[in-house]
Design a protein around this motif. Structure first.
Motif, mmCIF file in Angstrom:
data_model
loop_
_atom_site.group_PDB
_atom_site.id
_atom_site.type_symbol
_atom_site.label_atom_id
_atom_site.label_comp_id
_atom_site.label_asym_id
_atom_site.label_seq_id
_atom_site.Cartn_x
_atom_site.Cartn_y
_atom_site.Cartn_z
ATOM 1 N N ALA A 1 0.756 -1.085 0.206
ATOM 2 C CA ALA A 1 0.013 -0.011 -0.057
ATOM 3 C C ALA A 1 0.873 1.306 0.040
ATOM 4 O O ALA A 1 0.757 2.274 -0.765
ATOM 5 C CB ALA A 1 -0.972 0.034 1.234
ATOM 6 N N SER A 2 1.751 1.391 0.697
ATOM 7 C CA SER A 2 2.858 2.300 0.874
ATOM 8 C C SER A 2 3.343 2.469 -0.461
ATOM 9 O O SER A 2 3.697 4.006 -0.860
ATOM 10 C CB SER A 2 3.799 2.182 1.871
ATOM 11 N N LEU A 3 3.799 1.612 -0.964
ATOM 12 C CA LEU A 3 4.797 1.796 -2.214
ATOM 13 C C LEU A 3 3.651 2.345 -3.552
ATOM 14 O O LEU A 3 4.156 3.067 -4.228
ATOM 15 C CB LEU A 3 5.303 0.601 -2.864
ATOM 16 N N GLN A 4 2.516 1.895 -3.509
ATOM 17 C CA GLN A 4 1.523 2.410 -4.417
ATOM 18 C C GLN A 4 1.468 3.760 -4.212
ATOM 19 O O GLN A 4 1.316 4.652 -4.873
ATOM 20 C CB GLN A 4 0.226 1.612 -4.248
ATOM 21 N N ASP A 5 1.379 4.210 -3.036
ATOM 22 C CA ASP A 5 0.999 5.538 -2.543
ATOM 23 C C ASP A 5 2.233 6.524 -2.885
ATOM 24 O O ASP A 5 1.904 7.534 -3.743
ATOM 25 C CB ASP A 5 0.648 5.743 -0.949
ATOM 26 N N ILE A 6 3.464 6.179 -2.775
ATOM 27 C CA ILE A 6 4.626 6.942 -3.251
ATOM 28 C C ILE A 6 4.689 6.993 -4.423
ATOM 29 O O ILE A 6 5.281 8.288 -5.023
ATOM 30 C CB ILE A 6 5.691 6.082 -2.448
ATOM 31 N N ILE A 7 4.342 5.874 -5.362
ATOM 32 C CA ILE A 7 4.575 6.100 -6.751
ATOM 33 C C ILE A 7 3.616 6.932 -7.294
ATOM 34 O O ILE A 7 3.793 7.764 -8.185
ATOM 35 C CB ILE A 7 4.644 4.389 -7.233
ATOM 36 N N ARG A 8 2.267 6.781 -6.784
ATOM 37 C CA ARG A 8 1.320 7.577 -7.247
ATOM 38 C C ARG A 8 1.579 9.139 -6.840
ATOM 39 O O ARG A 8 1.565 9.957 -8.115
ATOM 40 C CB ARG A 8 -0.001 7.170 -6.515
ATOM 41 N N MET B 1 6.934 -3.899 -9.203
ATOM 42 C CA MET B 1 6.354 -2.583 -9.683
ATOM 43 C C MET B 1 6.907 -2.020 -11.026
ATOM 44 O O MET B 1 6.396 -1.719 -11.815
ATOM 45 C CB MET B 1 6.110 -1.645 -8.629
ATOM 46 N N LEU B 2 8.311 -1.858 -10.848
ATOM 47 C CA LEU B 2 9.166 -1.305 -11.835
ATOM 48 C C LEU B 2 9.008 -2.193 -13.137
ATOM 49 O O LEU B 2 8.985 -1.791 -14.267
ATOM 50 C CB LEU B 2 10.505 -1.047 -11.309
ATOM 51 N N VAL B 3 9.187 -3.319 -13.032
ATOM 52 C CA VAL B 3 9.641 -4.356 -14.108
ATOM 53 C C VAL B 3 8.361 -4.920 -14.795
ATOM 54 O O VAL B 3 7.874 -4.633 -15.976
ATOM 55 C CB VAL B 3 10.423 -5.575 -13.490
#
Ligand code: 73E
Length: 829
Positions: free
Chosen positions: A306-313, A348-350
């Motif tokens: 959840a945190s990484l989705q938030d950060i990337i958004r 997420m990146l790949v």
């Protein structure tokens, strides 16, 4: 009319009457409004708890105001941000800390007096937010306070557990655990963000597909759970900045098992949806022991995803190209618990952003840094491969790929040294094939931090020796620190006033180095008088608390000697208890004239044992058994009292620490990575009786070893002493006190037998027998020092004066400069 958004915003701002006002009348009005409209009580009839709720909401309004402005400003400036990922945050209470950091404590106190309430009484109504076990979690909380105060563009991310750390209740001297449903009465400090939510996927299968002519793996997850954000504003002190601690709660996702609805199994579909919520239900109460539990892995991945989705958004709001990612994002992982984030970033990146593996890996290696808190290789987290493969199949595959590339690189340096390669591998072969989360972190992170100098040395020379030889530049020391805002300003207001008065400024609250200025007055009789009064008032408060909880009356003239921390064999509360038994035995054998020379003591112990940790639970029982005997012995009277403080937590620490004279930190050398409790005592002018372990070594450098009571085997002596093993018996005195326990002098003979066996026939792994004589000498030195009250007070002042280094402000500045590469971003007033 409002074509222009700014004009519209300004009109609205005008209607709101601008910023909230902080004069006493406005505060009274706001509190009463909240009584009526938030708490929904009549303004003519509300009790202390309702007054607390209304007060908290009025403070929260002011926090939100600053927090909005800070985030607007961060958005405008778009600086590189630090994202601090931690599975645990031990925030304690928020009210007093918030009003102090907002700088409106006097106004609130005044407003409440006008309304017929007392600020301190209302503050006592608040329960602790205990979303963590101990030092690691409280450190995260202190660091959030420093990040906000120093104006760093920071976010904290964690889990919003429904149940925090269990409550400890004591029945007949035994620990029992009760659930901590801390949200029962609502939580005014959080803001539920129903619209900020992300799906987090688990289980499922992998499918191979060809995309743009390239073969790739597609993960078809089997379950989706929604992560909903709860935001907790963290105000800085002396700044308008307020940063965010975003905690995720699990909610059933709309996509969760749609099948059952359509097949008509309506009731079962709802029951199975509810299962999703279990992910954020409960905090694991074990520190330092890992059991490879599926739920724990799901918790870790849930909050990380959840945190990484938030950060990337957030990144994508302003940027298109991931080349810029490392210029805008630093990710700090607090111990290895969030290290699955490394595999998640790669996924997420790949898989989602379609970057090349090597490009993605390059980015990952530039954004991540880790802090290790463990000392022993056994303390490092491992996840069974089968478990990971089942819950997160794609991540397992990614970790294998990372490992494959790591091994190729290592072969270039170490050739065919297979022993070394297998030690450094992320995959541990063995009875249970496992993923070594620490090795995953080491392979990726650009910085690996230890939490004290001694600890970093252990990491370099023992735990991660192979990695250190390969990448020495990654290893850095970030000696822990605690925030003086909570540990002096909030918890010891009288000391706070004394420091400000003698330094002639309050600037030390933001710039703690100034506190060294007290050294100049360490012998000043006027300061001594004020200092002793302060200590006595705090002791009085503590004595009242002790009497209310335990019915034990204690004398204020006695030395208050305290050991409060999690109960662990390595922290050696047992050494303390055996020392108390020795003291008791001596008093019993004294004649009246000898007794007059005894320095009276109140020995205070507090702490929780992990529910499944039998030895620790026996230590708690022994403490009570000894207390029963000693406290009821007319031969002893006020010369010795033993008290166990139940349900130790952050707010209890805030009461106990300012009222202590002496504090004990007894870990077997080499076992405590840092220790942070000792720093809180130090700031409060309590003398330290400690082994040369963790941060105590650096404390001795700062205040001078002559101003504390150091004892025991040194870190580098311990391994050899252990080799000698059972041939090394403790002193006669040690044998005598252990015999008293064995013989049932305190009852429960059979129950305590294993404790005695451990320190005698069992090899005495933690070296209690070896250190006992030296421990008693240090205790005797403390007694002698206490008799000379002028000397003691001087040592106490020098302790506070030398505590500057142990502020989390210093630690955070080091992280910002050496690990994260971030700059302050101060919101204009
Ligand atoms: O020495 C302390 C240290 O001061 C260390 O034991 C503690 O972290 C403190 C802050 O750096 C710690 N906690 C954990 N590991 N080390 C831990 C492990 C698993 C779960 C929860 C906490």
């Amino acid at each position: 009319e409002f074509g222009d958004r700014r004009a519209k915003a300004e009109k609205m701002f005008g209607l709101m009457d601008g910023f909230l006002k902080n004069d006493s009348i406005s505060l009274q009005k706001d509190i009463l409004d909240h009584v009526e409209f938030t708490v929904a009580r009549s303004r003519f009839n509300f009790d202390d708890f309702e007054a607390y709720q209304a007060l908290a909401h009025s403070v929260r309004d002011r926090l939100i105001e600053r927090w909005h402005d800070t985030h607007q400003y961060f958005k405008k400036k778009d600086p590189k941000r630090i994202y601090f990922l931690s599975l645990e945050f031990l925030m304690g209470r928020s009210l007093t800390n918030s009003v102090i950091n907002l700088g409106i404590q006097d106004q609130y106190a005044d407003a409440l007096t006008q309304l017929g309430f007392d600020f301190e009484v209302l503050a006592e109504q608040e329960g602790d937010a205990a979303l963590g076990n101990g030092g690691l979690a409280r450190l995260a909380a202190c660091q959030m306070d420093s990040l906000a105060t120093l104006d760093y563009p920071a976010w904290g991310y964690g889990l919003r557990y429904q149940y925090g750390l269990f409550r400890q209740i004591i029945v007949d001297g035994f620990q029992h655990e009760q659930p901590d449903f801390w949200l029962n009465f609502g939580n005014p400090w959080e803001i539920e963000r129903v619209h900020v939510s992300y799906p987090v996927k688990f289980y499922g299968t992998l499918k191979e597909e060809v995309l743009n002519g390239k073969k790739c793996k597609i993960w078809i997850p089997g379950e989706s759970v929604e992560a909903v954000a709860y935001d907790n504003p963290i105000p800085g002190y002396g700044t308008r900045n307020a940063i965010n601690l975003r905690l995720w709660a699990a909610k059933p996702s709309d996509q969760y098992d749609m099948e059952s609805y359509t097949t008509g199994d309506y009731i079962n579909a709802i029951v199975s949806r509810q299962k999703a919520e279990t992910i954020s239900n409960v905090l694991y109460p074990d520190d330092r022991s890992y059991q490879g539990k599926e739920l724990r892995l799901k918790q870790q991945y849930f909050f990380v995803s959840a945190s990484l989705q938030d950060i990337i958004r957030r990144f994508k709001d302003l940027h298109r190209n991931f080349d810029e990612f490392p210029e805008k994002v630093a990710l700090q992982i607090n111990d290895t618990h969030p290290s699955i984030s490394i595999a998640e970033v790669m996924r997420m990146l790949v898989d989602e952003e379609h970057l090349d593996w090597s490009k993605a890996w390059d980015i990952a290696c530039r954004i991540f840094s880790v802090t290790i808190h463990a000392v022993q290789p056994e303390g490092l987290e491992k996840i069974p491969v089968d478990l990971l493969g089942n819950v997160l199949p794609r991540h397992l595959e990614i970790i294998y790929e990372i490992n494959h590339r790591l091994m190729e690189e290592l072969k270039k340096s170490f050739g065919q040294d297979y022993d070394k390669l297998s030690r450094m591998s992320i995959i541990e072969e063995g009875a249970v094939k496992s993923i070594r989360m620490a090795n995953l972190s080491l392979a990726c992170c650009h910085t690996v931090n230890g939490v004290s100098r001694v600890h970093l040395e252990t990491l370099k020379t023992r735990v991660f020796k192979d990695f250190y030889e390969l990448w020495p530049q990654k290893f850095q020391c970030k000696t822990n620190g605690v925030t003086q805002r909570r540990w002096i300003v909030v918890s010891n207001p009288s000391l706070c006033s004394i420091i400000s008065k003698w330094l002639g400024t309050e600037a030390w609250i933001r710039n703690v180095d100034l506190i060294a200025g007290l050294r100049e007055y360490a012998k000043d009789p006027d300061l001594h008088t004020e200092w002793k009064n302060m200590k006595r008032v705090n002791k009085m408060r503590l004595a009242e608390y002790i009497e209310t909880l335990t019915s034990v009356k204690v004398s204020l003239d006695a030395m208050f000697d305290v050991q409060i921390k999690r109960i662990h064999e390595y922290k050696r509360q047992l050494l303390n208890i055996l020392g108390i038994i020795h003291r008791y035995d001596c008093i019993k054998n004294m004649d009246e004239s000898d007794k007059r020379r005894v320095v009276p003591r109140v020995c205070i112990i507090g702490g929780k044992a992990a529910p499944g940790y039998e030895v620790a639970k026996k230590i708690i029982k022994l403490c009570h058994a000894v207390a029963d005997k000693v406290n009821n012995d007319p031969d002893v009277g006020d010369l010795l009292k033993v008290v166990f403080i139940p349900d130790y937590n952050v707010s209890v620490a805030e009461l106990v620490i300012p009222g202590s004279d002496l504090s004990q930190h007894l870990s077997t050398a080499g076992h405590e990575a840092s220790g942070t409790g000792c720093m809180k005592f130090l700031m409060n002018g309590c003398l330290l009786l400690a082994t040369a372990d963790g941060s105590a070594v650096e404390i001795a450098e700062e205040i001078g070893a002559e101003n504390m009571f150091l004892f025991g085997a040194k870190v580098d002596e311990v391994p050899a002493l252990r080799e000698k093993g059972t041939t090394l018996k403790g002193s006669l005195q040690f044998a005598r006190v252990v015999r008293m326990v064995r013989d049932g002098y305190f009852g429960f003979k059979d129950y305590f037998k294993s404790l005695c066996d451990n320190v005698e026939d069992g090899g005495d792994f933690y070296l209690l027998g070896y250190d006992f004589a030296s421990y008693l000498e240090a205790q005797a030195a403390a007694d002698r020092a206490f008799v000379d009250q002028e000397k003691w007070t001087q040592m106490s002042i020098l302790s506070t004066a030398g505590s500057g280094k142990f502020s989390s402000d210093r630690t955070i500045e080091e992280y910002a400069e050496q690990s994260w590469g971030i700059e302050p971003c101060k919101c204009p007033f």
